[in-house]
Design a protein around this motif. Structure first.
Motif, PDB file in Angstrom:
ATOM      1  N   GLN A  67       5.797   4.330   1.480  1.00 34.21           N
ATOM      2  CA  GLN A  67       6.225   5.523   2.225  1.00 34.21           C
ATOM      3  C   GLN A  67       7.284   5.168   3.272  1.00 34.21           C
ATOM      4  O   GLN A  67       8.326   5.825   3.377  1.00 34.21           O
TER       5      GLN A  67
ATOM      6  N   THR B  56       0.845  -1.195   0.000  1.00 29.84           N
ATOM      7  CA  THR B  56       0.000   0.000   0.000  1.00 29.84           C
ATOM      8  C   THR B  56       0.880   1.244   0.000  1.00 29.84           C
ATOM      9  O   THR B  56       2.107   1.150   0.152  1.00 29.84           O
ATOM     10  N   PRO B  57       0.275   2.438  -0.146  1.00 33.09           N
ATOM     11  CA  PRO B  57       1.079   3.667  -0.031  1.00 33.09           C
ATOM     12  C   PRO B  57       1.896   3.712   1.261  1.00 33.09           C
ATOM     13  O   PRO B  57       3.020   4.227   1.270  1.00 33.09           O
TER      14      PRO B  57
END
Length: 741
Positions: free
Chosen positions: A182, A177-178
């Motif tokens: 990140q 996922t982001p």
């Protein structure tokens, strides 16, 4: 921000003949035209499953957008290889001659399972390495995809990959996922990747393994028997268009210890392109060794190269027709990343003297390097040897002209290789004398620097094991210091007394029982040997026992080896073909049963899913085990299954799917079948499916028998149970493995 255009693998494997190279190449060209128009910065060829598919994609990128850099990323399965059976280091050796921005892996594994493959790749790779894994192995929780690895653990493991030499591009695939990306970006913000350190040596490769071009000890042994000109047995098989029989000639050379196989189908009156297509399509996937397609026809060579997923040798190029034809063949070598044999033949004909051989070799090397950008290590010189058994004064020194040339080429071009059609030195002599002369000449050629030889490996005798007098008459003939016919006469007289001498032969099979030989031939996929054995075997063993006990048990061994990663997919399919042909032959001798109905399954990839590789493998394996398969293709609505079972006598429905959403479709299909009062046995299979989902969400929603099939061999066991009509023991091979675990 750079944009990488993603180029996927499609649903068909060219190495297995699902699609041809040209069709795949054209499809990729269309994709790459779109990428170029859209302004992509990088082309990411990802989730690749087959080296031949990668080559088609690379050629499309080069043809349409040669200035856009290309990353290659493959999927390594949990068994340690790509779907076709290629491991990551073999893949590097196949792609090493190409210009890549990076080589790496995506999908298939979580980062915890990917490390071992990254480390193996790092040991050999000269390219920067990329890795974007899944967030762990996917799980099916009530029909919903679940990836177990959270962002913290994922990013920590991915960060640790930067400790591996050459790893330079990190990222995430399925389930990330982001937040995963990140955290990964934050943790690696100031990191500087270590440069590639790969320690590799120029190699050739099959789909399944790589082999250094310069063997220690030398030489690389290139089997010569798959040659229509040099082998009468192979030629007769070719003339009869018995391509499976011709395949057995290749397999015999594998057993004899060859490292690589020369394949030449040229013969007067034959369509060489057709024969090359038929032979190489079999050899490329059913022979575990690298190949050397051998032809004087450019078109035939190109046909072969479009079928070979590994890194082959091209045999051969020369200057007989000037530079134009040489250029065409050298261009093929560069395009397909092949090594290239260069014969010392120029416009005047075959070069017979040391000086002409060297002059011709220099011309070819300079043109190969300067015009075609081939490397010195891509070139293998064949300085040609001529018979010293003719008595012709012109050839008194033929052996020494060649030996001296090998030594000089080794000095001039230390990175290049050299080879010989070894048996040419003894042409015209007796069989016994030829075997000894070839073996002695090979010994001296290796001492001069020869790196490979085209030979009948079964007819070589180690120099140290030869009788001293045999060696002496051979060396007197090779060196021929007198420049007369005397050494030849002495050689002929010496070997007249040795007519019929025995050479090495294997006694292994003589000690095997008939049952053991049947099982061995099935596991090895050797139909030629099986075909010879079955007519007598059926007289001593009940044909029903051969089918239901010996062959079935042998196929179980094939399934176990496949599941353990010990046997690659093409060889599984080869064994399955032998199974089918054996059953077809033996059926004639079985007691005829009342019913002529063959147990039938209708299979399809469920609605919304286009993946069909796994389903098609099930089709092949079931068909080759004697069952009837009605394959209704991909995106199959339930109504399509129902149309078949209403119009034909069907014993089972098989639903396949790769996607997690496909498991929900299966569940919905089962609910609808129950509503309609249908209780036909069902098989469920596919990558996203697991036993827990079947037990918890599928079986409670259906009133009939449901089999969870982990792989194609489970489907065979399930069909055997359905055929017997006895459902008291529903245990499949994967169930037994689970219990044992």
């Amino acid at each position: 921000l750079f944009v990488a255009a993603s180029l996927g693998p499609g649903t068909k494997l060219p190495s297995l003949g699902h699609i041809d190279y040209d069709t795949m190449f054209e499809g990729y060209c269309t994709c790459v035209e779109g990428f170029k128009e859209a302004g992509a910065d990088v082309i990411l060829l990802e989730t690749a499953q087959d080296p031949l598919q990668i080559k088609a994609a690379l050629h499309a990128c080069e043809a349409v957008a040669p200035k856009i850099p290309v990353m290659v990323s493959v999927t390594i399965e949990t068994n340690g290889s790509m779907l076709i059976g290629t491991d990551i280091t073999t893949l590097f050796h196949i792609l090493e001659p190409f210009s890549l921005l990076s080589l790496g892996m995506n999908c298939g594994l979580g980062p915890d399972l990917a490390r071992q493959h990254l480390c193996a790749l790092s040991e050999v790779c000269k390219f920067p390495i990329s890795i974007h894994t899944n967030a762990g192995l996917p799980q099916n929780r009530g029909g919903i995809t679940y990836y177990p690895m959270e962002a913290e653990e994922f990013s920590e493991i991915q960060k640790s990959f930067l400790e591996i030499q050459g790893v330079a591009l990190l990222g995430g695939c399925c389930g990330t996922t982001p937040k995963h990306i990140q955290l990964l970006a934050q943790k690696t913000k100031n990191a500087i990747p270590l440069p590639p350190k790969g320690n590799y040596k120029p190699s050739i490769a099959s789909l399944f393994s790589a082999l250094e071009l310069k063997q220690e000890p030398a030489p690389l042994l290139i089997g010569e028997r798959s040659n229509a000109t040099g082998s009468k047995a192979f030629r007769e098989l070719l003339l009869a268009e018995d391509y499976e029989g011709a395949l057995s000639v290749g397999n015999a050379q594998v057993l004899s210890g060859a490292h690589c196989l020369d394949v030449s189908v040229a013969f007067a009156g034959r369509d060489e392109s057709h024969d090359m297509q038929e032979l190489i399509s079999r050899y490329a996937t059913k022979i575990p060794l690298p190949l050397m397609p051998d032809s004087t026809q450019v078109n035939a060579l190109e046909i072969a190269l479009k079928l070979i997923g590994g890194r082959p040798i091209i045999n051969s190029a020369n200057l007989e027709d000037g530079i134009e034809k040489f250029d065409k063949i050298a261009n093929l070598a560069k395009k397909f990343g092949a090594a290239l044999v260069c014969l010392t033949i120029d416009e005047k004909g075959m070069c017979k003297t040391f000086s002409r051989k060297i002059e011709c070799a220099k011309r070819m090397m300079e043109r190969a390097k300067n015009v075609h950008k081939l490397r010195e290590e891509d070139i293998i010189f064949d300085p040609l040897t001529f018979t010293i058994g003719s008595g012709d004064a012109e050839y008194f020194t033929a052996g020494m002209e060649t030996l001296n040339t090998i030594a000089e080429l080794s000095r001039l071009y230390p990175k290049a290789g050299s080879t010989l059609g070894l048996s040419n030195i003894s042409f015209g002599l007796s069989k016994e004398g030829r075997i000894c002369l070839n073996s002695v000449f090979l010994h001296h050629a290796i001492q001069k620097g020869l790196t490979s030889a085209i030979v009948n490996v079964a007819h070589l005798i180690p120099y140290a094991q030869m009788e001293s007098q045999d060696i002496k008459v051979c060396e007197d003939l090779i060196f021929n210091h007198s420049h007369t016919s005397e050494p030849l006469y002495a050689f002929i007289k010496h070997f007249e007394s040795k007519a019929g001498m025995q050479f090495q032969s294997s006694k292994e099979e003589e000690n095997l029982s008939t049952e053991q030989r049947i099982a061995k031939y099935l596991i090895n996929g050797d139909w030629v040997a099986m075909q010879k054995l079955l007519p007598t075997a059926k007289d001593s063993i009940n044909p029903e026992i051969i089918i239901n006990t010996i062959l079935i048990d042998a196929m179980k061994i094939v399934g176990e080896r496949f599941g353990n990663g010990e046997m690659q997919l093409p060889f599984v399919l080869q064994s399955a073909e032998v199974m089918k042909k054996s059953v077809d032959y033996l059926n004639e001798f079985l007691l005829k049963k009342q019913s002529s109905h063959k147990t039938t399954i209708v299979i399809g990839t469920v609605k919304g899913d286009v993946h069909d590789v796994g389903k098609n493998l099930v089709d092949i394996i079931l068909t080759n085990n004697g069952f009837n398969v009605i394959n209704i293709g991909i995106k199959a609505e339930l109504e399509k299954f129902l149309e078949v079972i209403e119009s034909q006598k069907v014993d089972c429905i098989g639903m396949s799917g790769l996607l997690v959403k496909s498991t929900l479709v299966m569940k919905e299909n089962l609910e609808e079948l129950r509503r309609r009062g249908i209780t036909i046995p069902i098989m469920l299979g596919g990558a996203a499916l697991n036993r827990n989902f079947v037990e918890e969400y599928c079986k409670p929603n259906y009133d009939g028998i449901i089999f969870y099939c982990k792989d194609a061999f489970d489907s065979v066991a399930a069909m055997q149970i359905i055929q017997s009509g006895d459902f008291s023991d529903l245990t499949l091979p994967s169930d037994r493995a689970k219990v044992a675990e």
